[in-house]
Design an enzyme around this catalytic site. Structure first.
Site, PDB file in Angstrom:
ATOM      1  N   GLU A   1      -4.989  -8.860   7.156  1.00  0.00           N
ATOM      2  CA  GLU A   1      -5.090  -7.509   7.119  1.00  0.00           C
ATOM      3  C   GLU A   1      -5.979  -7.177   6.082  1.00  0.00           C
ATOM      4  O   GLU A   1      -6.393  -8.125   5.252  1.00  0.00           O
ATOM      5  CB  GLU A   1      -3.770  -6.780   7.077  1.00  0.00           C
ATOM      6  CG  GLU A   1      -2.761  -7.145   5.813  1.00  0.00           C
ATOM      7  CD  GLU A   1      -1.543  -6.767   6.059  1.00  0.00           C
ATOM      8  OE1 GLU A   1      -1.068  -6.099   7.033  1.00  0.00           O
ATOM      9  OE2 GLU A   1      -0.793  -6.687   4.923  1.00  0.00           O
TER      10      GLU A   1
ATOM     11  N   ASP B   1      -1.507  -1.320  -2.796  1.00  0.00           N
ATOM     12  CA  ASP B   1      -2.829  -1.027  -1.730  1.00  0.00           C
ATOM     13  C   ASP B   1      -3.689  -0.402  -2.427  1.00  0.00           C
ATOM     14  O   ASP B   1      -4.455   0.655  -1.621  1.00  0.00           O
ATOM     15  CB  ASP B   1      -2.492  -0.474  -0.463  1.00  0.00           C
ATOM     16  CG  ASP B   1      -1.425  -1.583   0.406  1.00  0.00           C
ATOM     17  OD1 ASP B   1      -1.522  -2.829   0.242  1.00  0.00           O
ATOM     18  OD2 ASP B   1      -0.771  -0.808   1.201  1.00  0.00           O
TER      19      ASP B   1
END
Length: 328
Positions: free
Chosen positions: A206, A38
């Site tokens: 997301e 991420d």
């Protein structure tokens, strides 16, 4: 039932990725320590040095004089974890970085949660120089409830029409936006608005990220399952991929290249999906590089290295633009 071996799983993943998405280029060069999860990204104003931030612990920091490396691990932003009162406070997720020129300060939004929960917090920290040991934790910006309408993780800061906006959200009711009063507070009376939603399956959407280019706001996000590929392999095509929608307003009305409303169905035009040794690319962001123009960065699993999150690799590709739409 026969349990697949790791080698057979790798072979299946490689074959599927190569057959389905052979048209994508390989990631750009990365040397040194190329682990990432991420990733958040920021170029330091004073000297042009690159900093990469990753999920885990107190947010891992890597640094390099060049986008291609060699990258070096240089510590954590908040090595003791967050000051917030939450079970996930020592394992922070999804860092998002931006530089506030007026305050001459770097801000980092981070997520505090546990897997599968909407009891989540978006926190914020600040630094004068991006270095480990320089970060001040300001704690939680806002929190989502276990049965609430959204999940307060995966924050991204952007100025939209001159207004500071935080884009956030994961699964459930999808991606939302909320206005800010500044880097450390929500606007008075702020209400979250839904800007993208996947109505199919378990609503796998997301990591929304917004940029502005030539009259359009682009919402880039991850669709599909983010991990758990070893324990519970994703059906082909259901692993992470990176998609885009755009809007002239930036506060809603996002559509994909086919004109599909990104609040309906499973919208979004795919920018990057599994191919070659790249499996499940996602958790992405974008920045305008001084030499290369717009760059898409992300993490991915290389099946020849391993499919665990501890083995994810940092990837990047220069974006090309055609008729106002990006591709790699």
């Amino acid at each position: 039932m026969k349990i697949p071996t790791f080698s057979s799983l790798v072979a299946t993943v490689l074959a599927t990725a190569s057959l389905v998405h052979a048209q994508y280029p390989a990631p750009g060069e990365c040397t040194g320590d190329c682990w990432g999860h991420d990733p958040g990204f920021q170029v330091r104003q004073s000297d042009g040095r690159y900093f990469r931030f990753s999920t885990g612990g107190g947010i891992h920091i890597h640094s390099s004089a060049s986008l291609t490396g060699p990258w070096e691990a240089v510590g954590q932003a908040l090595p003791g974890g967050s000051v917030v009162d939450h079970a996930g406070r020592t394992n922070l997720w999804a860092p998002d970085l931006h530089y506030d020129a007026g305050r001459n300060t770097y801000y980092m939004y981070y997520s505090v949660s546990t897997l599968g929960s909407r009891d989540s917090i978006i926190g914020v920290a600040s630094s004068p120089n991006l270095e480990s040991g320089s970060w001040v934790d300001h704690g939680g910006l806002f929190r989502s409830e276990p049965n609430g309408p959204y999940n307060a993780i995966d924050a991204n800061f952007a100025n939209i029409g001159g207004e500071p906006i935080l884009t956030f959200g994961s699964y459930w009711n999808g991606i939302h936006q909320v206005p800010l009063a500044g880097p450390l507070a929500l606007a008075q009376g702020a209400q979250a608005r839904n800007v993208a939603y996947n109505s199919t399956g378990n609503h796998a959407i997301e990591a929304g990220y917004v940029i502005y280019r030539r009259g359009w706001y682009y919402l880039v996000f991850s669709s599909g399952r983010a991990g758990g590929y070893v324990e519970n392999p994703a059906p082909p095509g259901e692993e992470y991929r990176i998609v885009v929608c755009r809007s002239s307003d930036g506060r809603g009305g996002f559509v994909d290249r086919e004109g599909r409303n990104c609040l309906n169905g499973n919208g979004g035009t795919t920018i990057l999906a599994s191919h070659g040794n790249v499996y499940g690319p996602g958790g992405q962001g974008l920045f305008e590089d001084r030499e290369r123009g717009w760059v898409l960065y992300y993490h991915y699993a290389n099946p020849t290295i391993g499919l665990e999150t501890s083995q994810y690799q940092f990837g990047w590709n220069v974006l090309q633009w055609s008729d106002g739409w990006p591709s790699v």
